[in-house]
Design a protein around this motif. Structure first.
Motif, PDB file in Angstrom:
ATOM      1  N   LEU A  25      11.721   0.951  13.480  1.00  0.00           N
ATOM      2  CA  LEU A  25      10.261   0.923  13.475  1.00  0.00           C
ATOM      3  C   LEU A  25       9.695   2.319  13.206  1.00  0.00           C
ATOM      4  O   LEU A  25       8.778   2.489  12.384  1.00  0.00           O
ATOM      5  N   GLN A  42       1.422  -6.726   6.791  1.00  0.00           N
ATOM      6  CA  GLN A  42       2.189  -6.935   8.021  1.00  0.00           C
ATOM      7  C   GLN A  42       3.559  -7.556   7.759  1.00  0.00           C
ATOM      8  O   GLN A  42       4.557  -7.131   8.321  1.00  0.00           O
ATOM      9  N   HIS A  43       3.613  -8.561   6.898  1.00  0.00           N
ATOM     10  CA  HIS A  43       4.888  -9.230   6.623  1.00  0.00           C
ATOM     11  C   HIS A  43       5.887  -8.257   5.998  1.00  0.00           C
ATOM     12  O   HIS A  43       7.055  -8.217   6.412  1.00  0.00           O
ATOM     13  N   ASP A  46       7.063  -5.786   8.745  1.00  0.00           N
ATOM     14  CA  ASP A  46       7.999  -6.413   9.680  1.00  0.00           C
ATOM     15  C   ASP A  46       9.354  -6.680   9.028  1.00  0.00           C
ATOM     16  O   ASP A  46      10.404  -6.490   9.658  1.00  0.00           O
ATOM     17  N   HIS A  47       9.323  -7.130   7.793  1.00  0.00           N
ATOM     18  CA  HIS A  47      10.570  -7.398   7.069  1.00  0.00           C
ATOM     19  C   HIS A  47      11.372  -6.107   6.893  1.00  0.00           C
ATOM     20  O   HIS A  47      12.594  -6.110   7.071  1.00  0.00           O
ATOM     21  N   GLU A  50      13.045  -5.140  10.245  1.00  0.00           N
ATOM     22  CA  GLU A  50      14.204  -5.984  10.554  1.00  0.00           C
ATOM     23  C   GLU A  50      15.384  -5.667   9.635  1.00  0.00           C
ATOM     24  O   GLU A  50      16.529  -5.632  10.088  1.00  0.00           O
TER      25      GLU A  50
END
Length: 88
Positions: A25, A42-43, A46-47, A50
């Protein structure tokens, strides 16, 4: 490199998945230049977190060393002492 990302290899106990994700992060935040992406991004944000966390976990699990594992508390104490001198 981001100063908030800490070394996670060769510690006793080993780095947790939460620690690896937190480092990922921080890395994504540094690269993107933002701590909070827009809803539109955001997607992707986040991807990326991860994917980097998975890669980092794979790296940590595959590294080998002949050195004894470092003690987290001893390393933290040394860093606190160094910071006390630096910011005194």
């Amino acid at each position: 490199m981001c100063r908030n990302i800490k070394t996670l290899f060769n510690f006793d106990p080993p780095a947790t998945n939460d620690e690896v994700r937190d480092a990922a992060l921080q890395f994504v935040r540094k690269l993107s230049g933002t701590t909070r992406p827009s809803r539109q991004n955001q997607h992707a944000f986040d991807h990326a977190v991860e994917a980097i966390a998975a890669s980092a976990r794979e790296l940590l699990d595959s590294l080998e060393t002949h050195q004894h594992p470092r003690n987290r508390e001893e390393v933290a104490a040394k860093l606190r002492a160094k910071a006390a001198i630096r910011f005194a």
